[in-house]
Design a protein around this motif. Structure first.
Motif, PDB file in Angstrom:
ATOM      1  N   VAL A 242       0.865  -1.168   0.000  1.00  0.00           N
ATOM      2  CA  VAL A 242       0.000   0.000   0.000  1.00  0.00           C
ATOM      3  C   VAL A 242       0.906   1.223   0.000  1.00  0.00           C
ATOM      4  O   VAL A 242       1.700   1.411   0.917  1.00  0.00           O
ATOM      5  CB  VAL A 242      -0.934   0.017   1.232  1.00  0.00           C
ATOM      6  CG1 VAL A 242      -1.757   1.292   1.254  1.00  0.00           C
ATOM      7  CG2 VAL A 242      -1.825  -1.215   1.246  1.00  0.00           C
ATOM      8  N   ASP A 243       0.800   2.035  -1.065  1.00  0.00           N
ATOM      9  CA  ASP A 243       1.591   3.255  -1.183  1.00  0.00           C
ATOM     10  C   ASP A 243       0.673   4.439  -0.909  1.00  0.00           C
ATOM     11  O   ASP A 243      -0.083   4.866  -1.775  1.00  0.00           O
ATOM     12  CB  ASP A 243       2.195   3.354  -2.583  1.00  0.00           C
ATOM     13  CG  ASP A 243       3.100   4.568  -2.747  1.00  0.00           C
ATOM     14  OD1 ASP A 243       3.196   5.387  -1.797  1.00  0.00           O
ATOM     15  OD2 ASP A 243       3.707   4.707  -3.817  1.00  0.00           O
ATOM     16  N   THR A 244       0.719   4.955   0.314  1.00  0.00           N
ATOM     17  CA  THR A 244      -0.192   6.039   0.688  1.00  0.00           C
ATOM     18  C   THR A 244       0.247   7.396   0.137  1.00  0.00           C
ATOM     19  O   THR A 244      -0.426   8.384   0.356  1.00  0.00           O
ATOM     20  CB  THR A 244      -0.358   6.134   2.219  1.00  0.00           C
ATOM     21  OG1 THR A 244       0.912   6.408   2.807  1.00  0.00           O
ATOM     22  CG2 THR A 244      -0.959   4.863   2.788  1.00  0.00           C
ATOM     23  N   SER A 245       1.342   7.436  -0.603  1.00  0.00           N
ATOM     24  CA  SER A 245       1.737   8.691  -1.242  1.00  0.00           C
ATOM     25  C   SER A 245       1.080   8.841  -2.610  1.00  0.00           C
ATOM     26  O   SER A 245       1.197   9.885  -3.240  1.00  0.00           O
ATOM     27  CB  SER A 245       3.257   8.770  -1.385  1.00  0.00           C
ATOM     28  OG  SER A 245       3.720   7.831  -2.348  1.00  0.00           O
ATOM     29  N   LYS A 246       0.375   7.800  -3.063  1.00  0.00           N
ATOM     30  CA  LYS A 246      -0.287   7.827  -4.365  1.00  0.00           C
ATOM     31  C   LYS A 246      -1.737   7.395  -4.225  1.00  0.00           C
ATOM     32  O   LYS A 246      -2.039   6.369  -3.608  1.00  0.00           O
ATOM     33  CB  LYS A 246       0.415   6.894  -5.338  1.00  0.00           C
ATOM     34  CG  LYS A 246       1.814   7.339  -5.688  1.00  0.00           C
ATOM     35  CD  LYS A 246       2.442   6.439  -6.701  1.00  0.00           C
ATOM     36  CE  LYS A 246       3.843   6.954  -6.987  1.00  0.00           C
ATOM     37  NZ  LYS A 246       4.724   5.936  -7.459  1.00  0.00           N
ATOM     38  N   VAL A 247      -2.637   8.193  -4.830  1.00  0.00           N
ATOM     39  CA  VAL A 247      -4.052   7.850  -4.843  1.00  0.00           C
ATOM     40  C   VAL A 247      -4.228   6.568  -5.656  1.00  0.00           C
ATOM     41  O   VAL A 247      -3.621   6.411  -6.711  1.00  0.00           O
ATOM     42  CB  VAL A 247      -4.876   9.002  -5.467  1.00  0.00           C
ATOM     43  CG1 VAL A 247      -6.310   8.588  -5.693  1.00  0.00           C
ATOM     44  CG2 VAL A 247      -4.800  10.239  -4.581  1.00  0.00           C
ATOM     45  N   GLY A 248      -5.040   5.641  -5.148  1.00  0.00           N
ATOM     46  CA  GLY A 248      -5.286   4.409  -5.894  1.00  0.00           C
ATOM     47  C   GLY A 248      -5.948   3.341  -5.047  1.00  0.00           C
ATOM     48  O   GLY A 248      -6.241   3.541  -3.863  1.00  0.00           O
ATOM     49  N   GLU A 249      -6.174   2.203  -5.691  1.00  0.00           N
ATOM     50  CA  GLU A 249      -6.762   1.028  -5.043  1.00  0.00           C
ATOM     51  C   GLU A 249      -5.657  -0.007  -4.866  1.00  0.00           C
ATOM     52  O   GLU A 249      -4.934  -0.313  -5.817  1.00  0.00           O
ATOM     53  CB  GLU A 249      -7.891   0.444  -5.892  1.00  0.00           C
ATOM     54  CG  GLU A 249      -9.037   1.414  -6.148  1.00  0.00           C
ATOM     55  CD  GLU A 249      -9.802   1.755  -4.886  1.00  0.00           C
ATOM     56  OE1 GLU A 249      -9.978   0.868  -4.029  1.00  0.00           O
ATOM     57  OE2 GLU A 249     -10.225   2.922  -4.746  1.00  0.00           O
ATOM     58  N   TYR A 250      -5.552  -0.557  -3.679  1.00  0.00           N
ATOM     59  CA  TYR A 250      -4.504  -1.519  -3.369  1.00  0.00           C
ATOM     60  C   TYR A 250      -5.117  -2.773  -2.759  1.00  0.00           C
ATOM     61  O   TYR A 250      -6.164  -2.710  -2.118  1.00  0.00           O
ATOM     62  CB  TYR A 250      -3.490  -0.914  -2.387  1.00  0.00           C
ATOM     63  CG  TYR A 250      -2.797   0.306  -2.948  1.00  0.00           C
ATOM     64  CD1 TYR A 250      -1.641   0.178  -3.692  1.00  0.00           C
ATOM     65  CD2 TYR A 250      -3.317   1.580  -2.753  1.00  0.00           C
ATOM     66  CE1 TYR A 250      -1.003   1.300  -4.220  1.00  0.00           C
ATOM     67  CE2 TYR A 250      -2.694   2.697  -3.283  1.00  0.00           C
ATOM     68  CZ  TYR A 250      -1.542   2.544  -4.014  1.00  0.00           C
ATOM     69  OH  TYR A 250      -0.919   3.650  -4.542  1.00  0.00           O
ATOM     70  N   LYS A 251      -4.447  -3.920  -2.982  1.00  0.00           N
ATOM     71  CA  LYS A 251      -4.877  -5.184  -2.391  1.00  0.00           C
ATOM     72  C   LYS A 251      -3.732  -5.773  -1.580  1.00  0.00           C
ATOM     73  O   LYS A 251      -2.602  -5.829  -2.047  1.00  0.00           O
ATOM     74  CB  LYS A 251      -5.265  -6.204  -3.465  1.00  0.00           C
ATOM     75  CG  LYS A 251      -6.606  -5.973  -4.062  1.00  0.00           C
ATOM     76  CD  LYS A 251      -7.178  -7.159  -4.825  1.00  0.00           C
ATOM     77  CE  LYS A 251      -6.259  -7.800  -5.806  1.00  0.00           C
ATOM     78  NZ  LYS A 251      -6.938  -8.803  -6.634  1.00  0.00           N
ATOM     79  N   VAL A 252      -4.063  -6.202  -0.375  1.00  0.00           N
ATOM     80  CA  VAL A 252      -3.131  -6.952   0.459  1.00  0.00           C
ATOM     81  C   VAL A 252      -3.731  -8.348   0.569  1.00  0.00           C
ATOM     82  O   VAL A 252      -4.889  -8.500   0.975  1.00  0.00           O
ATOM     83  CB  VAL A 252      -2.972  -6.303   1.850  1.00  0.00           C
ATOM     84  CG1 VAL A 252      -2.040  -7.122   2.719  1.00  0.00           C
ATOM     85  CG2 VAL A 252      -2.472  -4.870   1.719  1.00  0.00           C
ATOM     86  N   VAL A 253      -2.965  -9.362   0.166  1.00  0.00           N
ATOM     87  CA  VAL A 253      -3.481 -10.725   0.128  1.00  0.00           C
ATOM     88  C   VAL A 253      -2.757 -11.559   1.183  1.00  0.00           C
ATOM     89  O   VAL A 253      -1.526 -11.542   1.278  1.00  0.00           O
ATOM     90  CB  VAL A 253      -3.305 -11.356  -1.269  1.00  0.00           C
ATOM     91  CG1 VAL A 253      -3.923 -12.754  -1.308  1.00  0.00           C
ATOM     92  CG2 VAL A 253      -3.916 -10.468  -2.346  1.00  0.00           C
ATOM     93  N   TYR A 254      -3.531 -12.291   1.974  1.00  0.00           N
ATOM     94  CA  TYR A 254      -3.020 -13.175   3.021  1.00  0.00           C
ATOM     95  C   TYR A 254      -3.147 -14.606   2.518  1.00  0.00           C
ATOM     96  O   TYR A 254      -4.216 -15.010   2.062  1.00  0.00           O
ATOM     97  CB  TYR A 254      -3.814 -12.974   4.318  1.00  0.00           C
ATOM     98  CG  TYR A 254      -3.838 -11.533   4.757  1.00  0.00           C
ATOM     99  CD1 TYR A 254      -2.762 -10.991   5.445  1.00  0.00           C
ATOM    100  CD2 TYR A 254      -4.918 -10.709   4.449  1.00  0.00           C
ATOM    101  CE1 TYR A 254      -2.769  -9.661   5.821  1.00  0.00           C
ATOM    102  CE2 TYR A 254      -4.930  -9.376   4.826  1.00  0.00           C
ATOM    103  CZ  TYR A 254      -3.851  -8.860   5.512  1.00  0.00           C
ATOM    104  OH  TYR A 254      -3.854  -7.548   5.884  1.00  0.00           O
ATOM    105  N   HIS A 255      -2.052 -15.386   2.622  1.00  0.00           N
ATOM    106  CA  HIS A 255      -2.023 -16.754   2.108  1.00  0.00           C
ATOM    107  C   HIS A 255      -1.705 -17.732   3.239  1.00  0.00           C
ATOM    108  O   HIS A 255      -0.898 -17.428   4.119  1.00  0.00           O
ATOM    109  CB  HIS A 255      -0.933 -16.914   1.043  1.00  0.00           C
ATOM    110  CG  HIS A 255      -1.021 -15.923  -0.066  1.00  0.00           C
ATOM    111  ND1 HIS A 255      -1.794 -16.107  -1.168  1.00  0.00           N
ATOM    112  CD2 HIS A 255      -0.399 -14.725  -0.238  1.00  0.00           C
ATOM    113  CE1 HIS A 255      -1.659 -15.075  -1.984  1.00  0.00           C
ATOM    114  NE2 HIS A 255      -0.829 -14.211  -1.432  1.00  0.00           N
TER     115      HIS A 255
ATOM    116  N   VAL B 272      -7.626  -1.683   0.110  1.00  0.00           N
ATOM    117  CA  VAL B 272      -7.274  -0.389   0.686  1.00  0.00           C
ATOM    118  C   VAL B 272      -7.404   0.676  -0.406  1.00  0.00           C
ATOM    119  O   VAL B 272      -6.772   0.562  -1.462  1.00  0.00           O
ATOM    120  CB  VAL B 272      -5.848  -0.386   1.265  1.00  0.00           C
ATOM    121  CG1 VAL B 272      -5.521   0.972   1.871  1.00  0.00           C
ATOM    122  CG2 VAL B 272      -5.681  -1.493   2.292  1.00  0.00           C
ATOM    123  N   SER B 273      -8.237   1.666  -0.147  1.00  0.00           N
ATOM    124  CA  SER B 273      -8.397   2.800  -1.066  1.00  0.00           C
ATOM    125  C   SER B 273      -7.655   3.986  -0.489  1.00  0.00           C
ATOM    126  O   SER B 273      -7.901   4.378   0.651  1.00  0.00           O
ATOM    127  CB  SER B 273      -9.873   3.172  -1.218  1.00  0.00           C
ATOM    128  OG  SER B 273     -10.602   2.104  -1.763  1.00  0.00           O
TER     129      SER B 273
END
Length: 169
Positions: free
Chosen positions: A56-69, A83-84
């Motif tokens: 997740v890069d909070t310095s850039k606007v965007g949609e992010y996915k964190v995947v747990y395996h 995470v938006s």
């Protein structure tokens, strides 16, 4: 005889599965927990090792996915956190003031005193300011790349050197 246990990982994502953060805000990874579940064997609830992919890069606007395996026996499973990162902060227009600027008799006499516009995400956006004039005031408007509007208004003092005339009939 072939027995199917249906063993698989069951996930609990810590915190919200869907998060919204303001650009520049710190992202704290809360993680997830996985346990082994199935139908036959008695080791339900056995904790599993969880690995994480995604940033997740909070310095850039965007949609992010964190995947747990995780894997239960040889059966893989995963859970996702969305995470938006958004920019909802309006830009700011600062009006400069020239103390020597006197009242004017018409808008044609007005000399722009200056202004700057800045945004928390886009930085200096002075070149995007749209200036419009109405009687007695100048309106400055700007929008950042996320569409957040910013406004400022300057009152322009007028004087009319010609007194009104009265005509008698």
């Amino acid at each position: 005889v072939f027995v199917i246990d249906g063993r698989h990982p069951s996930f609990t994502v810590n915190g919200d599965k869907d998060m919204t953060l303001e650009v520049g805000e710190e992202y704290t990874e809360l993680g997830a927990e996985a346990t082994s579940v199935g139908r036959i064997f008695k080791n339900d609830g056995k904790p599993l090792e969880v690995s994480i992919t995604g940033d997740v890069d909070t310095s850039k606007v965007g949609e992010y996915k964190v995947v747990y395996h995780a894997k239960a026996l040889f059966i893989p499973g995963s859970a996702v956190r969305h995470v938006s990162v958004v920019d909802t902060v309006a830009p700011v227009i600062e009006l400069q003031h020239n103390a020597e600027q006197a009242a004017v008799s018409s808008m044609a006499d007005y000399v722009e005193e200056g202004y700057t516009a800045s945004d928390n995400y886009d930085g200096d956006i002075t070149d995007r300011v749209v200036r419009s004039e109405e009687y007695g005031k100048i309106i400055y408007a700007v929008a950042d790349s996320s569409g957040n509007p910013g406004y400022a208004e300057r009152e322009v003092p007028y004087y009319d050197p010609i007194p009104p005339g009265i005509t008698l009939e």
